[in-house]
Write a protein that holds these residues in place. Structure first.
Motif, PDB file in Angstrom:
ATOM      1  N   GLU A 146       6.579  46.701 132.088  1.00  0.00           N
ATOM      2  CA  GLU A 146       5.716  46.086 133.105  1.00  0.00           C
ATOM      3  C   GLU A 146       6.487  45.967 134.415  1.00  0.00           C
ATOM      4  O   GLU A 146       7.247  45.013 134.619  1.00  0.00           O
ATOM      5  CB  GLU A 146       5.239  44.703 132.638  1.00  0.00           C
ATOM      6  N   ALA A 147       6.323  46.940 135.296  1.00  0.00           N
ATOM      7  CA  ALA A 147       7.037  46.958 136.564  1.00  0.00           C
ATOM      8  C   ALA A 147       6.124  46.529 137.706  1.00  0.00           C
ATOM      9  O   ALA A 147       5.014  47.057 137.852  1.00  0.00           O
ATOM     10  CB  ALA A 147       7.581  48.360 136.842  1.00  0.00           C
ATOM     11  N   GLU A 148       6.600  45.585 138.501  1.00  0.00           N
ATOM     12  CA  GLU A 148       5.821  45.085 139.649  1.00  0.00           C
ATOM     13  C   GLU A 148       4.422  44.660 139.231  1.00  0.00           C
ATOM     14  O   GLU A 148       3.437  44.879 139.948  1.00  0.00           O
ATOM     15  CB  GLU A 148       5.734  46.161 140.738  1.00  0.00           C
ATOM     16  N   GLY A 149       4.320  44.019 138.065  1.00  0.00           N
ATOM     17  CA  GLY A 149       3.032  43.524 137.581  1.00  0.00           C
ATOM     18  C   GLY A 149       2.110  44.580 137.014  1.00  0.00           C
ATOM     19  O   GLY A 149       0.969  44.267 136.630  1.00  0.00           O
ATOM     20  N   LYS A 183       1.346  47.135 134.018  1.00  0.00           N
ATOM     21  CA  LYS A 183       1.706  47.508 132.658  1.00  0.00           C
ATOM     22  C   LYS A 183       1.705  49.026 132.504  1.00  0.00           C
ATOM     23  O   LYS A 183       0.806  49.707 133.006  1.00  0.00           O
ATOM     24  CB  LYS A 183       0.732  46.887 131.664  1.00  0.00           C
ATOM     25  N   THR A 189      10.347  43.511 132.399  1.00  0.00           N
ATOM     26  CA  THR A 189       9.932  43.742 133.791  1.00  0.00           C
ATOM     27  C   THR A 189      11.066  44.308 134.637  1.00  0.00           C
ATOM     28  O   THR A 189      10.888  44.536 135.826  1.00  0.00           O
ATOM     29  CB  THR A 189       9.455  42.431 134.438  1.00  0.00           C
ATOM     30  N   HIS A 190      12.225  44.497 134.023  1.00  0.00           N
ATOM     31  CA  HIS A 190      13.434  44.944 134.708  1.00  0.00           C
ATOM     32  C   HIS A 190      13.961  43.889 135.675  1.00  0.00           C
ATOM     33  O   HIS A 190      14.658  44.195 136.642  1.00  0.00           O
ATOM     34  CB  HIS A 190      13.236  46.273 135.447  1.00  0.00           C
ATOM     35  N   ASP A 191      13.677  42.631 135.396  1.00  0.00           N
ATOM     36  CA  ASP A 191      14.321  41.549 136.124  1.00  0.00           C
ATOM     37  C   ASP A 191      15.815  41.589 135.823  1.00  0.00           C
ATOM     38  O   ASP A 191      16.227  41.879 134.705  1.00  0.00           O
ATOM     39  CB  ASP A 191      13.733  40.201 135.691  1.00  0.00           C
ATOM     40  N   GLU A 235      16.687  38.905 132.919  1.00  0.00           N
ATOM     41  CA  GLU A 235      15.612  38.475 132.024  1.00  0.00           C
ATOM     42  C   GLU A 235      16.079  38.177 130.598  1.00  0.00           C
ATOM     43  O   GLU A 235      15.496  37.331 129.916  1.00  0.00           O
ATOM     44  CB  GLU A 235      14.477  39.500 132.006  1.00  0.00           C
ATOM     45  N   LYS A 267      10.049  38.118 124.795  1.00  0.00           N
ATOM     46  CA  LYS A 267      10.049  39.153 125.824  1.00  0.00           C
ATOM     47  C   LYS A 267      10.154  40.546 125.215  1.00  0.00           C
ATOM     48  O   LYS A 267       9.472  41.481 125.643  1.00  0.00           O
ATOM     49  CB  LYS A 267      11.204  38.912 126.807  1.00  0.00           C
ATOM     50  N   GLY A 291       7.146  43.406 125.578  1.00  0.00           N
ATOM     51  CA  GLY A 291       7.408  44.709 126.178  1.00  0.00           C
ATOM     52  C   GLY A 291       7.197  45.847 125.209  1.00  0.00           C
ATOM     53  O   GLY A 291       6.650  46.904 125.561  1.00  0.00           O
TER      54      GLY A 291
END
Length: 296
Positions: free
Chosen positions: A46-49, A51, A78-80, A83, A123, A127
């Motif tokens: 999920e990148a930049e909101g 999916k 999300t690649h935070d 995370e 998480k 994912g």
């Protein structure tokens, strides 16, 4: 009898805006097919909101990649940057990591309370489901964003039943080069590979990233390091697992310079194999994990 040398070509940041495009992903697939190489594509759920399961162009490419013998694995949620753990110092020192360094300095103690096994498992599970919904098959492997980790991450991965993790590194000298530091290639051997193993989880440590926005001025340094690492893996009967990133391998000083490095490295590997030293096999990381489970 010749010994097998396994090459696991891995690609990070699939679907991460700014570091991946559909065109660049297709280019890597075409490159691998041209050289009969198999890749493991670590995909951001999920990148930049957004999916991955809803990104039709990416999903189409990934499903086609699977049909062509490649593999899709999970790359965080999300690649935070923090995370599920903390990236190693070699990555935190990179010039573009200034904001992350500041955040870590101000929040290190708080992050310890966030990185519980239970929270990490949630998480991971979220994912994994996103990617499985997208590609229509089980996800078996994991790599964390920016190689972040903590002890609880490895426990959570084992409890979630992942077949393998690939979030550790055998050759930090590559990041010394990226950070414009003096560097000495570290030796890669069976003892160091064993030190990376985790209880209840097979760890497949990568060697290094050799093509991050590669410039002509550093091509020889990175190529020579890759040859060194490949030789160490041959001598120690270890899998050679490189990492590249979808767009950075193609966006250095000259378009395709990263591919040039790998063309030379593939040529080097095949020439050595033809001289009778070993039998070179390009396989996905899951195939490497299967062989490890069989003791081969």
């Amino acid at each position: 009898m010749k010994k097998n040398v396994l090459w696991g070509f891995s690609v990070d940041d699939v679907g991460l805006d700014g570091y991946s495009t559909e065109k660049h992903l297709s280019n890597i697939l075409d490159f691998l097919d041209d050289y009969q190489m198999k890749g493991t594509f670590f995909t951001v759920p999920e990148a930049e909101g957004k999916k991955m399961s809803a990104r039709r162009a990416y999903v189409s490419i990934l499903r086609d990649a699977i049909k062509r013998g490649h593999e899709v694995a999970q790359h965080g949620l999300t690649h935070d940057r923090f995370e599920i753990g903390i990236p190693p110092e070699m990555i935190m020192m990179l010039p573009h990591e200034g904001p992350a360094r500041k955040f870590l300095a101000e929040n290190r103690e708080k992050l310890k309370t966030e990185h519980t096994v239970e929270k990490i498992r949630r998480k991971l599970s979220k994912g994994r489901k996103i990617i499985e919904d997208a590609i229509g098959m089980r996800v078996r492997g994991f790599r964390s964003p920016a190689l972040q980790s903590c002890d609880n991450m490895f426990i959570a991965l084992a409890e979630e039943g992942y077949m393998f993790d690939s979030s550790t590194c055998l050759q930090p000298a590559a990041w010394d080069i990226l950070n414009n530091l003096e560097y000495v290639p570290r030796e890669i051997n069976r003892e160091k590979f064993t030190q990376h193993q985790k209880a209840g989880l097979l760890e497949l440590p990568l060697t290094a990233e050799y093509t991050w926005y590669l410039g002509r001025n550093k091509l020889d340094e990175f190529y020579n390091l890759a040859v060194h690492d490949f030789g160490c893996c041959i001598n120690s009967s270890l899998p050679f697992i490189n990492v590249c990133h979808v767009s950075p391998i193609q966006e250095g000083d000259e378009p395709g310079l990263g591919f040039e490095l790998f063309r030379k490295l593939i040529g080097h590997a095949k020439a050595a194999a033809e001289k009778g030293k070993y039998d070179l096999k390009s396989v996905t990381l899951s195939k490497i994990a299967e062989r490890a489970g069989q003791g081969g």
